[in-house]
Design a protein around this motif. Structure first.
Motif, PDB file in Angstrom:
ATOM      1  N   MET A   1     -42.715  18.145  22.750  1.00  0.00           N
ATOM      2  CA  MET A   1     -43.147  17.265  23.790  1.00  0.00           C
ATOM      3  C   MET A   1     -44.422  18.240  24.960  1.00  0.00           C
ATOM      4  O   MET A   1     -44.371  17.880  25.298  1.00  0.00           O
ATOM      5  CB  MET A   1     -42.014  17.426  24.354  1.00  0.00           C
ATOM      6  CG  MET A   1     -40.533  16.256  24.132  1.00  0.00           C
ATOM      7  SD  MET A   1     -39.167  16.854  24.526  1.00  0.00           S
ATOM      8  CE  MET A   1     -39.072  16.577  26.424  1.00  0.00           C
ATOM      9  N   SER A   2     -43.806  19.700  24.804  1.00  0.00           N
ATOM     10  CA  SER A   2     -45.073  20.492  25.792  1.00  0.00           C
ATOM     11  C   SER A   2     -46.378  20.104  25.056  1.00  0.00           C
ATOM     12  O   SER A   2     -47.364  20.167  25.344  1.00  0.00           O
ATOM     13  CB  SER A   2     -44.528  22.541  25.806  1.00  0.00           C
ATOM     14  OG  SER A   2     -45.325  22.281  26.447  1.00  0.00           O
ATOM     15  N   LEU A   3     -45.986  20.192  24.048  1.00  0.00           N
ATOM     16  CA  LEU A   3     -48.257  20.359  22.885  1.00  0.00           C
ATOM     17  C   LEU A   3     -48.188  19.083  23.204  1.00  0.00           C
ATOM     18  O   LEU A   3     -49.351  18.761  23.563  1.00  0.00           O
ATOM     19  CB  LEU A   3     -47.885  20.291  21.780  1.00  0.00           C
ATOM     20  CG  LEU A   3     -47.105  22.204  20.883  1.00  0.00           C
ATOM     21  CD1 LEU A   3     -47.049  22.500  19.950  1.00  0.00           C
ATOM     22  CD2 LEU A   3     -48.446  23.923  21.881  1.00  0.00           C
ATOM     23  N   VAL A   4     -47.665  18.101  22.970  1.00  0.00           N
ATOM     24  CA  VAL A   4     -48.265  16.625  22.660  1.00  0.00           C
ATOM     25  C   VAL A   4     -48.335  15.768  24.938  1.00  0.00           C
ATOM     26  O   VAL A   4     -49.653  15.942  25.276  1.00  0.00           O
ATOM     27  CB  VAL A   4     -47.206  15.887  23.081  1.00  0.00           C
ATOM     28  CG1 VAL A   4     -47.750  14.190  23.067  1.00  0.00           C
ATOM     29  CG2 VAL A   4     -46.758  15.161  21.017  1.00  0.00           C
ATOM     30  N   PHE A   5     -47.514  16.430  25.367  1.00  0.00           N
ATOM     31  CA  PHE A   5     -47.693  16.821  27.017  1.00  0.00           C
ATOM     32  C   PHE A   5     -49.221  17.257  27.562  1.00  0.00           C
ATOM     33  O   PHE A   5     -49.950  16.942  28.401  1.00  0.00           O
ATOM     34  CB  PHE A   5     -46.899  17.079  27.848  1.00  0.00           C
ATOM     35  CG  PHE A   5     -46.118  17.400  29.505  1.00  0.00           C
ATOM     36  CD1 PHE A   5     -46.515  16.009  29.858  1.00  0.00           C
ATOM     37  CD2 PHE A   5     -46.852  17.825  30.090  1.00  0.00           C
ATOM     38  CE1 PHE A   5     -46.572  15.679  31.062  1.00  0.00           C
ATOM     39  CE2 PHE A   5     -46.768  18.168  31.491  1.00  0.00           C
ATOM     40  CZ  PHE A   5     -46.470  16.387  32.099  1.00  0.00           C
ATOM     41  N   SER A   6     -49.150  18.743  26.860  1.00  0.00           N
ATOM     42  CA  SER A   6     -50.637  19.125  27.288  1.00  0.00           C
ATOM     43  C   SER A   6     -51.690  18.649  27.214  1.00  0.00           C
ATOM     44  O   SER A   6     -52.367  18.688  27.482  1.00  0.00           O
ATOM     45  CB  SER A   6     -50.347  20.712  27.091  1.00  0.00           C
ATOM     46  OG  SER A   6     -48.243  21.702  27.454  1.00  0.00           O
ATOM     47  N   THR A   7     -51.490  18.162  25.806  1.00  0.00           N
ATOM     48  CA  THR A   7     -52.522  17.999  25.608  1.00  0.00           C
ATOM     49  C   THR A   7     -52.894  16.844  26.253  1.00  0.00           C
ATOM     50  O   THR A   7     -55.110  16.245  26.098  1.00  0.00           O
ATOM     51  CB  THR A   7     -52.896  17.399  23.927  1.00  0.00           C
ATOM     52  OG1 THR A   7     -52.199  18.145  23.073  1.00  0.00           O
ATOM     53  CG2 THR A   7     -53.388  16.973  22.988  1.00  0.00           C
ATOM     54  N   MET A   8     -51.974  15.641  26.541  1.00  0.00           N
ATOM     55  CA  MET A   8     -52.393  14.482  27.586  1.00  0.00           C
ATOM     56  C   MET A   8     -53.221  14.744  28.566  1.00  0.00           C
ATOM     57  O   MET A   8     -54.331  14.304  29.068  1.00  0.00           O
ATOM     58  CB  MET A   8     -51.111  14.169  27.955  1.00  0.00           C
ATOM     59  CG  MET A   8     -51.248  12.467  27.931  1.00  0.00           C
ATOM     60  SD  MET A   8     -51.832  12.753  30.094  1.00  0.00           S
ATOM     61  CE  MET A   8     -49.595  13.160  30.270  1.00  0.00           C
ATOM     62  N   LEU A   9     -52.742  16.505  29.086  1.00  0.00           N
ATOM     63  CA  LEU A   9     -52.963  16.663  30.755  1.00  0.00           C
ATOM     64  C   LEU A   9     -54.383  16.839  30.585  1.00  0.00           C
ATOM     65  O   LEU A   9     -55.545  17.035  31.370  1.00  0.00           O
ATOM     66  CB  LEU A   9     -52.019  17.437  31.021  1.00  0.00           C
ATOM     67  CG  LEU A   9     -51.568  16.675  31.982  1.00  0.00           C
ATOM     68  CD1 LEU A   9     -50.277  18.348  32.670  1.00  0.00           C
ATOM     69  CD2 LEU A   9     -51.594  16.482  33.230  1.00  0.00           C
ATOM     70  N   PHE A  10     -55.397  17.204  29.314  1.00  0.00           N
ATOM     71  CA  PHE A  10     -56.494  17.800  29.428  1.00  0.00           C
ATOM     72  C   PHE A  10     -57.703  16.995  28.421  1.00  0.00           C
ATOM     73  O   PHE A  10     -58.249  16.855  28.529  1.00  0.00           O
ATOM     74  CB  PHE A  10     -56.076  19.110  27.820  1.00  0.00           C
ATOM     75  CG  PHE A  10     -55.237  20.683  28.208  1.00  0.00           C
ATOM     76  CD1 PHE A  10     -56.236  21.041  29.841  1.00  0.00           C
ATOM     77  CD2 PHE A  10     -54.867  21.361  27.487  1.00  0.00           C
ATOM     78  CE1 PHE A  10     -56.361  22.745  29.704  1.00  0.00           C
ATOM     79  CE2 PHE A  10     -54.197  22.960  28.135  1.00  0.00           C
ATOM     80  CZ  PHE A  10     -55.243  23.238  29.422  1.00  0.00           C
TER      81      PHE A  10
END
Length: 268
Positions: free
Chosen positions: A44-53
């Motif tokens: 969840m954290s990896l997908v969320f961080s990628t989306m924000l970038f």
């Protein structure tokens, strides 16, 4: 006697593993997202961080902030989420006042800095969620189930334990500065940034080196680098509710990415 039996029944689950009767100590997974499997949290954290970038609109960042806050709230960490939302609100107010700055170069410089900080705050929220809810022994067990090599697992486990220690050390440094009548405030940071950072960073770096050595020694004492297969008192596995929660969150992330690219342009 009956109370003892009830307590044992609540904390012990008896299961069949490879035809043998085995007692597995389970801490009841009844605390919302706090007890989610570590692998689902990291995903969840990896997908969320990628989306924000990959996104650029401020409305996307605001919705992401609210989503990250609800994750913390459902994990019993609502107070941490409120603090970070207050920090975001302060930077948002400063961002709206940048137009009052005289120099155009100053506007651009402050705008880039504040925008970057605002984008990182939701990521910091999920990072604090992982650091405060994932136990090191469960993390190691989950990573070993994924067949990851030890040289990858051990540094990540030490880092996971190291982050809360740094936060604790910052509290000690702050108390020491108060005892020495050294002002640690927004005024001191703005007017004496180098001196303030020196008072914080120098002792923090010295303590961090010592804490890293102590954590490494503690891990070796517990036999982390042993060749034998590790056992765990808690049954670490991915449950259906973990997959459901992770899929819902990833779906929300994908929707935010789509809206950012097609609908949010021009808002805020």
């Amino acid at each position: 006697m009956k109370k003892i039996e009830t307590s044992i029944h609540q904390n012990v689950s008896v299961g069949i593993i490879e035809g043998r009767r085995t007692v597995i100590f389970l801490e009841g997974r009844q605390r919302g997202l706090q007890d989610m499997d570590p692998r689902m949290k990291i995903l969840m954290s990896l997908v969320f961080s990628t989306m924000l970038f990959l996104t650029a609109q401020k409305l996307t960042m605001l919705i992401s902030l609210v989503a990250a806050y609800f994750v913390l709230l459902l994990s019993g960490k609502g107070r941490t989420g409120i603090k970070l939302m207050a920090v975001y609100a302060c930077f948002f107010l400063v961002d709206t006042m940048i137009v009052l700055a005289g120099s155009e170069q100053l506007k651009v410089l402050l705008g880039v800095f504040i925008y970057s900080v605002m984008k990182f705050i939701p990521i910091i929220m999920l990072g604090s969620w992982i650091a405060s809810t994932v136990k090191v022994n469960e993390f190691i067990a989950a990573m070993e189930q994924m067949r990851l090599p030890r040289p990858v697992i051990l540094p990540l486990a030490v880092m996971l334990r190291f982050l809360p220690t740094v936060k604790e050390e910052l509290g000690y440094i702050r108390d020491t500065m108060k005892m020495r009548n050294i002002e640690l405030s927004l005024k001191g940071i703005l007017f004496h940034p180098l001196k303030t950072m020196e008072h914080i960073l120098v002792p923090l770096l010295m303590r961090s080196v010592k804490e890293a050595d102590e954590l490494s020694a503690a891990a070796l004492t517990r036999g982390v680098d042993g060749d034998n297969k590790r056992t765990t008192l808690r049954d670490v596995r991915i449950l259906f509710v973990d997959v459901t929660a992770a899929l819902l969150f990833i779906t929300l992330t994908a929707v935010l990415w789509y809206l950012d690219k097609n609908w949010f342009a021009g808002f805020l």
